[in-house]
Design a protein around this motif. Structure first.
Motif, mmCIF file in Angstrom:
data_model
loop_
_atom_site.group_PDB
_atom_site.id
_atom_site.type_symbol
_atom_site.label_atom_id
_atom_site.label_comp_id
_atom_site.label_asym_id
_atom_site.label_seq_id
_atom_site.Cartn_x
_atom_site.Cartn_y
_atom_site.Cartn_z
ATOM 1 N N GLY A 228 0.804 -1.217 0.000
ATOM 2 C CA GLY A 228 0.000 0.000 0.000
ATOM 3 C C GLY A 228 0.835 1.263 0.000
ATOM 4 O O GLY A 228 0.323 2.361 -0.179
ATOM 5 N N ASN A 229 2.131 1.111 0.200
ATOM 6 C CA ASN A 229 3.025 2.268 0.218
ATOM 7 C C ASN A 229 3.491 2.678 -1.196
ATOM 8 O O ASN A 229 4.153 3.706 -1.373
ATOM 9 N N ILE A 230 3.121 1.880 -2.222
ATOM 10 C CA ILE A 230 3.486 2.256 -3.600
ATOM 11 C C ILE A 230 2.781 3.574 -3.941
ATOM 12 O O ILE A 230 1.585 3.724 -3.706
ATOM 13 N N SER A 231 3.564 4.498 -4.472
ATOM 14 C CA SER A 231 3.073 5.866 -4.628
ATOM 15 C C SER A 231 2.818 6.236 -6.088
ATOM 16 O O SER A 231 3.703 6.097 -6.945
ATOM 17 N N ARG B 63 12.356 2.424 0.763
ATOM 18 C CA ARG B 63 11.657 3.283 1.724
ATOM 19 C C ARG B 63 11.334 2.519 2.994
ATOM 20 O O ARG B 63 11.415 3.038 4.097
ATOM 21 N N LYS B 64 10.984 1.241 2.853
ATOM 22 C CA LYS B 64 10.586 0.437 4.012
ATOM 23 C C LYS B 64 11.753 -0.349 4.614
ATOM 24 O O LYS B 64 11.590 -1.024 5.624
HETATM 25 C C1 LIG Z 1 5.073 5.339 2.625
HETATM 26 O O1 LIG Z 1 5.729 5.166 3.869
HETATM 27 C C2 LIG Z 1 6.449 6.329 4.325
HETATM 28 C C3 LIG Z 1 7.130 5.979 5.631
HETATM 29 O O2 LIG Z 1 7.691 4.718 5.622
HETATM 30 C C4 LIG Z 1 5.485 7.483 4.516
HETATM 31 O O3 LIG Z 1 6.208 8.631 4.883
HETATM 32 C C5 LIG Z 1 4.722 7.738 3.215
HETATM 33 O O4 LIG Z 1 3.744 8.732 3.429
HETATM 34 C C6 LIG Z 1 4.055 6.467 2.734
HETATM 35 N N1 LIG Z 1 3.465 6.707 1.427
HETATM 36 C C7 LIG Z 1 2.319 6.153 1.029
HETATM 37 C C8 LIG Z 1 1.851 6.529 -0.340
HETATM 38 O O5 LIG Z 1 1.694 5.397 1.710
#
Ligand SMILES: *[C@@H]1O[C@H](CO)[C@@H](O)[C@H](O)[C@H]1NC(C)=O
Ligand SMILES: *[C@@H]1O[C@H](CO)[C@@H](O)[C@H](O)[C@H]1NC(C)=O
Ligand SMILES: [Zn+2]
Length: 461
Positions: free
Chosen positions: A185-188, A302-303
């Motif tokens: 879910g952290n893929i932007s 990032r993770k």
């Molecule tokens: C992804 O994770 C980082 C921290 O690990 C956070 O700052 C960022 O907002 C997150 N982005 C999304 C799209 O979830």
């Protein structure tokens, strides 16, 4: 080519592909020249032809004379949606006439001399000077693709039962994991937008005009990709595979456990534009798949993810000229007897027609069903918004691995044939109607979830 006075030296046998053709050691197993679309191609003697004729269900036979200096090329129409099929038959007939005008030694071996035989479903076979076999794509009408037929026989390597069993075991172990959900879910989307715009040249800073395999742009893109992947902690290598072609970009994350097991995700970064234009932005084909790989790499960094098994992210070149980069790499992996658990090729992920839901297509023809099932299962878990189905759009770089006996599949943007009106067109940009970054993100999540589940991973404390 097909002179009546001269006795043929060999026969080209084209018959629907089936593992049964290789069930026994026969003259077929030693005269196999590969699978093209749904068909297998053999170059056989008259004895072998007489023997094989007894058990073949169908196909066609073409007598061949001396092929000196000539190479056979398989010319096939891509599976495209009805909305895109125009006057393709006229186009290809004109193309062949033009080719023969410019290159009198080029010959139609089968297909096009009888116009009615050459339809959207039927391939044509051309004999062209060897020097032309790798560059013919630059002149092709856009829905046609040309694949050189290897001049020496190739071996048929089915995916071994134990390799399929290993993927089935993995499939049986899959259950929703909240940590995986949070990581994928952290893929932007904004990061993916920036990456694809760099690759297409929509970002003026990039200066890339084309990523065609023979272009300076492809060389520049390879350097840039290597740099980007390395900035995420991967170790990358630019691996040349044929003179004149931009190299494959092969990136690896080493396992934290003591294992040879390797998982591979890939895309092709080379592109194709409109006939006569030097611009080949390849925003969907396959800037989208390449961008998904980058998005996964950037999220790994990032993770702070480490993988328990070995992971490779590969951006291939030479796809548009007949899967040439991936063929070279898959052959190298086979020669090393690599312990490849699975590979997934992402080719065209971002487009769907207006009014259609976001989709994920899996190959109808070429690939390992167990890997496709795994992807489909993980899609239902992590990207339930995707409508999963099958596509007849055939034959991307996963074929190169599948034919070396590695479990492999492809992911595609549609549960149906190609519908992107900018397919193989110089207008294949990311900023246009139908190019859906949310679908691209949903599919990238599935790829990444497959990798996380299959490789095992750890996050920093
Ligand atoms: C992804 O994770 C980082 C921290 O690990 C956070 O700052 C960022 O907002 C997150 N982005 C999304 C799209 O979830
Ligand atoms: C796949 O997903 C479905 C639905 O989530 C689940 O019931 C099934 O057990 C999974 N595994 C296989 C092997 O299909
Ligand atoms: Zn492609």
């Amino acid at each position: 080519m097909i002179a009546t006075a001269v006795a043929p030296l060999a026969f080209l046998l084209v018959t629907p592909h089936s593992p049964a053709l290789f069930a026994q050691e026969s003259c077929l197993t030693t005269s196999y020249h590969g699978q093209f679309g749904h068909d297998s191609v053999f170059l056989v003697s008259d004895d072998c032809l007489a023997w094989a004729g007894d058990f073949l269900e169908g196909g066609s036979v073409v007598p061949l004379e001396d092929m000196q200096g000539q190479q056979l090329v398989w010319l096939e129409h891509k599976a495209v949606d009805e909305s895109l099929v125009g006057s393709s038959l006229d186009e290809i007939t004109q193309f062949i006439a033009g080719l023969q005008h410019a290159t009198p030694e080029a010959a139609i071996v089968s297909g096009a001399q009888q116009q009615h035989v050459l339809t959207n479903e039927r391939p044509a076979l051309l004999a062209v000077p060897s020097s032309l076999a790798h560059t013919i794509d630059a002149h092709l009408p856009r829905f046609w693709k040309a694949t050189p037929i290897p001049s020496a026989p190739v071996s048929y390597v089915p995916v071994p039962a134990d390799a399929r069993a290993r993927v089935r075991e993995l499939l049986a172990s899959i259950a929703f994991d909240p940590v995986v959900a949070s990581v994928v879910g952290n893929i932007s989307v904004p990061v993916m937008q920036a990456d694809v715009r760099y690759l297409t040249g929509e970002d003026p800073k990039s200066g890339l005009v084309s990523r065609h395999s023979f272009s300076q742009g492809a060389l520049d893109a390879a350097d840039w990709l290597k740099e980007q992947f390395e900035s995420t902690g991967a170790t990358c290598e630019l691996k040349p595979f044929l003179d004149g072609f931009a190299p494959n970009v092969i990136c690896a994350y080493e396992a934290t456990e003591d294992t040879t097991e390797t998982l591979l995700l890939s895309a092709h970064y080379d592109s194709r534009g409109s006939f006569g234009s030097t611009r080949a932005p390849g925003g969907d084909d396959d800037g989208s798949g390449t961008t998904a790989l980058l998005a996964i790499a950037r999220t790994i960094a990032r993770k702070g993810i480490t993988f328990r098994k070995n992971v490779q992210l590969c951006a291939f070149a030479g796809e548009e000229q007949g899967l040439l980069g991936s063929k070279a790499y898959a052959r190298e992996m086979r020669e090393k007897d690599a312990d490849l658990t699975l590979m997934i090729q992402a080719d065209m992920l971002a487009y769907h027609a207006a009014g259609e839901p976001p989709q994920l297509g899996l190959p109808k023809y070429i690939g390992t069903t167990e890997v496709a099932e795994l992807v489909s299962n993980l899609s239902a878990i992590y990207s339930p918004e995707l409508m999963v189905g099958f596509t007849s759009a055939c034959c991307s770089d996963h074929q190169s691995f599948h034919e070396q006996g590695f479990p492999a599949t492809q992911i595609f943007e549609r549960a149906g044939p190609v519908a992107d009106p900018m397919y193989h067109n110089s207008g294949d940009l990311s900023d246009r109607p139908g190019y859906d970054f949310e679908q691209l993100r949903s599919i990238a999540k599935v790829q990444f979830a497959t990798l996380l589940h299959a490789a095992g991973f750890d996050l920093p404390e």
